[in-house]
Design an enzyme around this catalytic site. Structure first.
Site, PDB file in Angstrom:
ATOM      1  N   LYS A  40      -2.023   4.578  -3.009  1.00  0.00           N
ATOM      2  CA  LYS A  40      -2.242   5.105  -1.642  1.00  0.00           C
ATOM      3  C   LYS A  40      -1.014   5.476  -0.784  1.00  0.00           C
ATOM      4  O   LYS A  40      -0.170   4.608  -1.030  1.00  0.00           O
ATOM      5  CB  LYS A  40      -3.192   4.446  -0.705  1.00  0.00           C
ATOM      6  CG  LYS A  40      -2.817   3.149  -0.404  1.00  0.00           C
ATOM      7  CD  LYS A  40      -3.987   2.274   0.204  1.00  0.00           C
ATOM      8  CE  LYS A  40      -3.535   0.790   0.646  1.00  0.00           C
ATOM      9  NZ  LYS A  40      -4.608   0.011   0.967  1.00  0.00           N
ATOM     10  N   ARG A 137     -14.297  -4.262   8.622  1.00  0.00           N
ATOM     11  CA  ARG A 137     -13.823  -2.785   8.373  1.00  0.00           C
ATOM     12  C   ARG A 137     -14.802  -1.979   7.779  1.00  0.00           C
ATOM     13  O   ARG A 137     -15.564  -1.268   8.556  1.00  0.00           O
ATOM     14  CB  ARG A 137     -12.505  -2.750   7.510  1.00  0.00           C
ATOM     15  CG  ARG A 137     -11.747  -1.510   7.540  1.00  0.00           C
ATOM     16  CD  ARG A 137     -10.183  -1.735   7.008  1.00  0.00           C
ATOM     17  NE  ARG A 137      -9.980  -1.992   5.685  1.00  0.00           N
ATOM     18  CZ  ARG A 137      -8.975  -1.976   5.127  1.00  0.00           C
ATOM     19  NH1 ARG A 137      -7.915  -1.869   5.517  1.00  0.00           N
ATOM     20  NH2 ARG A 137      -8.881  -2.368   3.750  1.00  0.00           N
ATOM     21  N   HIS A 168     -12.730  -7.564   0.698  1.00  0.00           N
ATOM     22  CA  HIS A 168     -11.177  -7.289   0.832  1.00  0.00           C
ATOM     23  C   HIS A 168     -11.296  -8.503   1.851  1.00  0.00           C
ATOM     24  O   HIS A 168     -11.853  -8.679   2.947  1.00  0.00           O
ATOM     25  CB  HIS A 168     -10.919  -6.018   1.539  1.00  0.00           C
ATOM     26  CG  HIS A 168      -9.375  -5.821   1.794  1.00  0.00           C
ATOM     27  ND1 HIS A 168      -8.817  -5.919   0.649  1.00  0.00           N
ATOM     28  CD2 HIS A 168      -8.931  -5.468   2.791  1.00  0.00           C
ATOM     29  CE1 HIS A 168      -7.437  -5.571   1.171  1.00  0.00           C
ATOM     30  NE2 HIS A 168      -7.366  -5.408   2.350  1.00  0.00           N
ATOM     31  N   ARG A 221      -6.901  -5.354  -7.275  1.00  0.00           N
ATOM     32  CA  ARG A 221      -6.563  -4.171  -6.626  1.00  0.00           C
ATOM     33  C   ARG A 221      -5.199  -4.599  -6.063  1.00  0.00           C
ATOM     34  O   ARG A 221      -5.099  -5.164  -4.940  1.00  0.00           O
ATOM     35  CB  ARG A 221      -7.224  -3.689  -5.502  1.00  0.00           C
ATOM     36  CG  ARG A 221      -8.884  -3.696  -5.882  1.00  0.00           C
ATOM     37  CD  ARG A 221      -9.499  -3.125  -4.713  1.00  0.00           C
ATOM     38  NE  ARG A 221      -9.393  -4.093  -3.525  1.00  0.00           N
ATOM     39  CZ  ARG A 221     -10.472  -4.950  -2.966  1.00  0.00           C
ATOM     40  NH1 ARG A 221     -11.173  -5.364  -3.639  1.00  0.00           N
ATOM     41  NH2 ARG A 221      -9.902  -5.845  -1.993  1.00  0.00           N
ATOM     42  N   CYS A 316      18.611   9.503  16.635  1.00  0.00           N
ATOM     43  CA  CYS A 316      17.968  10.785  17.036  1.00  0.00           C
ATOM     44  C   CYS A 316      17.055  11.257  15.832  1.00  0.00           C
ATOM     45  O   CYS A 316      16.504  10.544  14.937  1.00  0.00           O
ATOM     46  CB  CYS A 316      19.109  12.028  16.761  1.00  0.00           C
ATOM     47  SG  CYS A 316      20.640  11.576  17.858  1.00  0.00           S
ATOM     48  N   MET A 317      16.520  12.446  15.767  1.00  0.00           N
ATOM     49  CA  MET A 317      15.285  12.896  15.182  1.00  0.00           C
ATOM     50  C   MET A 317      15.982  12.931  13.534  1.00  0.00           C
ATOM     51  O   MET A 317      15.211  12.503  12.697  1.00  0.00           O
ATOM     52  CB  MET A 317      14.883  14.102  15.484  1.00  0.00           C
ATOM     53  CG  MET A 317      13.529  14.659  14.730  1.00  0.00           C
ATOM     54  SD  MET A 317      13.009  16.139  15.101  1.00  0.00           S
ATOM     55  CE  MET A 317      12.421  15.826  16.943  1.00  0.00           C
ATOM     56  N   ASP A 318      17.040  13.503  13.489  1.00  0.00           N
ATOM     57  CA  ASP A 318      17.601  13.762  12.082  1.00  0.00           C
ATOM     58  C   ASP A 318      19.138  13.051  11.847  1.00  0.00           C
ATOM     59  O   ASP A 318      19.669  13.341  10.793  1.00  0.00           O
ATOM     60  CB  ASP A 318      17.757  15.151  12.098  1.00  0.00           C
ATOM     61  CG  ASP A 318      16.938  15.896  12.857  1.00  0.00           C
ATOM     62  OD1 ASP A 318      15.818  15.708  11.907  1.00  0.00           O
ATOM     63  OD2 ASP A 318      17.038  16.540  13.547  1.00  0.00           O
TER      64      ASP A 318
HETATM   65  C1  LIG Z   1      -4.407  -1.324   0.478  1.00  0.00           C
HETATM   66  C2  LIG Z   1      -5.740  -2.095  -0.248  1.00  0.00           C
HETATM   67  C3  LIG Z   1      -5.346  -2.917  -1.216  1.00  0.00           C
HETATM   68  C4  LIG Z   1      -3.985  -3.228  -1.615  1.00  0.00           C
HETATM   69  O1  LIG Z   1      -3.234  -4.299  -0.672  1.00  0.00           O
HETATM   70  P1  LIG Z   1      -1.764  -4.860  -1.021  1.00  0.00           P
HETATM   71  O2  LIG Z   1      -1.886  -5.864   0.078  1.00  0.00           O
HETATM   72  O3  LIG Z   1      -0.911  -3.774  -0.848  1.00  0.00           O
HETATM   73  O4  LIG Z   1      -1.821  -5.602  -2.280  1.00  0.00           O
HETATM   74  C5  LIG Z   1      -6.215  -3.697  -1.807  1.00  0.00           C
HETATM   75  N1  LIG Z   1      -7.629  -3.373  -1.442  1.00  0.00           N
HETATM   76  C6  LIG Z   1      -7.886  -2.710  -0.295  1.00  0.00           C
HETATM   77  C7  LIG Z   1      -9.367  -2.547   0.069  1.00  0.00           C
HETATM   78  C8  LIG Z   1      -6.927  -1.779   0.314  1.00  0.00           C
HETATM   79  O5  LIG Z   1      -7.115  -1.154   1.189  1.00  0.00           O
END
Ligand SMILES: *Cc1c(COP(=O)(O)O)cnc(C)c1O
Length: 380
Positions: A40, A137, A168, A221, A316-318
């Site tokens: 992501k 969440r 999570h 994940r 600055c910005m750039d």
């Molecule tokens: C972003 C995310 C991850 C990855 O987390 P890391 O700390 O980068 O390994 C895993 N599960 C969920 C639900 C996430 O939102």
């Protein structure tokens, strides 16, 4: 946003380091666990598609993204592996997800009911049921909700394939594991009450994989760890030690585009917040907060040639300016962020300096910076 290919500022990504990190993660599990790489936010700033390809080449079985648009981009680039979206999407997107074989998370019964009104009778959506074991969440709150969900899903088997059940963790990166254990027991209570056996049970992010290695389902994940960074990296607390080495994959480099000597009465940058006490060599670097290089970096030392030089005046910005000990040549290499975790300008040092976590620094590097890919350890 335009990618600025003609200026001397770039994000360098070492794909070999990412592959090594993936392999180390895979090897660390002695049972059959499918590693899904989390790509992501433009692959945590590293560039989503090249990183996704490297991760899959190294043996990951699938990919996770935050939103369906990211998944569609992966599909459009020809990536065929399983893809799980981690955030709640509008239920009207269910048919699109089916069309592109993208799995979606579900956190309540109402979403499922709405999705059935959009899905065609021939369409079956792959879903992962999210359990909110304490992250606060998304997800089902507790085991008492499961019988109702289960009977709904049993009655709608043609519309939904329950591919996963997951949670999570909020504190897997912290030394105190009491809240972590509380979440584990809450998740297990839901899992035990759930009789539809999904293909995947998963709860592991990078921190869980590294610091709670015995707690995992049959899918994990992994995000930040694949990019070679320690998920336990708080600006305010001591970091937990990594059980094995990871190799950071990203550096941010540029060069001096202008060098001049200023006199004591002249200030530098907006607000003229820096004034030299005597004549002073000043270099200009063409990177700014519009690239994700925060204004709060004022005072931080970047590496010019072999010397660490402080940023003087406001970013600055750039562009931003540094104080030089001598008249360096225009074109001298400047390393803003080093991929060496021991250097004083590592991404973790940058994050600590501005009181945030490295996650925010890397995914804040905007698309205007071109990404350049390497396949071996870069020498600086
Ligand atoms: C972003 C995310 C991850 C990855 O987390 P890391 O700390 O980068 O390994 C895993 N599960 C969920 C639900 C996430 O939102």
């Amino acid at each position: 946003m335009i990618i600025a290919t003609n200026r001397h500022a770039q994000v360098n990504v070492n794909l070999e380091a990412i592959k090594q990190n993936v392999k180390r993660q895979i090897e660390s599990f002695n049972t059959d666990v499918d590693v899904f790489g989390v790509v992501k936010a433009n692959g945590y700033g590293h560039g989503m598609v090249p990183v996704a390809q490297a991760i899959l080449q190294a043996g990951a079985k699938g990919l996770c993204v935050a939103m369906i648009d990211e998944a569609l981009e992966l599909r459009q680039q020809g990536i065929l592996c399983p893809i799980l979206v981690l955030g709640i999407q509008d239920s009207s997107l269910a048919p699109l997800a089916v069309e592109y074989d993208i799995s979606l998370p579900v956190g309540n019964l109402n979403w499922l009911k709405q999705a059935t009104t959009y899905l065609k009778s021939t369409q079956q959506l792959k879903i992962h049921l999210a359990v909110d074991s304490g992250m606060g969440r998304i997800g089902f709150m507790d085991a008492s909700q499961m019988p109702e969900i289960e009977s709904f899903l049993t009655n709608h088997q043609t519309a939904f394939e329950v591919e996963g059940l997951f949670t999570h963790f909020a504190t897997a990166d912290e030394a105190d594991d009491s809240y972590f254990n509380y979440q584990v027991s809450r998740f297990n209570a839901v899992k035990d009450k759930f009789n539809l056996k999904p293909k995947y049970i998963h709860m592991t992010n990078s921190a869980t994989s590294l610091f709670h290695h015995n707690i995992h389902g049959n899918m994990v994940r992994i995000g930040i760890g694949l990019y070679g960074l320690n998920p336990s990296s708080s600006p305010s607390a001591k970091d937990l030690d990594l059980p094995y080495d990871l190799s950071p994959a990203l550096s941010l480099t540029s060069e001096l585009v202008f060098v001049k000597e200023i006199t004591p009465e002249m200030g530098v940058s907006y607000g003229a917040t820096y004034k030299a006490e005597k004549s002073q060599w000043i270099g200009t670097i063409p990177v700014g907060y519009a690239d994700g290089w925060s204004r709060k970096m004022q005072g931080f030392k970047v590496k010019v040639g072999d010397e660490y030089c402080p940023i003087v005046g406001r970013v600055c910005m750039d562009q931003f300016m540094v104080k030089l000990s001598k008249p360096y040549d225009v074109g001298t290499r400047v390393t803003l962020i080093s991929d060496n975790p021991n250097e004083p300008n590592s991404v973790t040092a940058v994050a600590n300096y501005i009181d945030t976590i490295h996650y925010e620094v890397i995914c804040g590097l905007t698309p205007r910076l071109k990404r350049v890919y390497h396949n071996s350890i870069e020498s600086e």
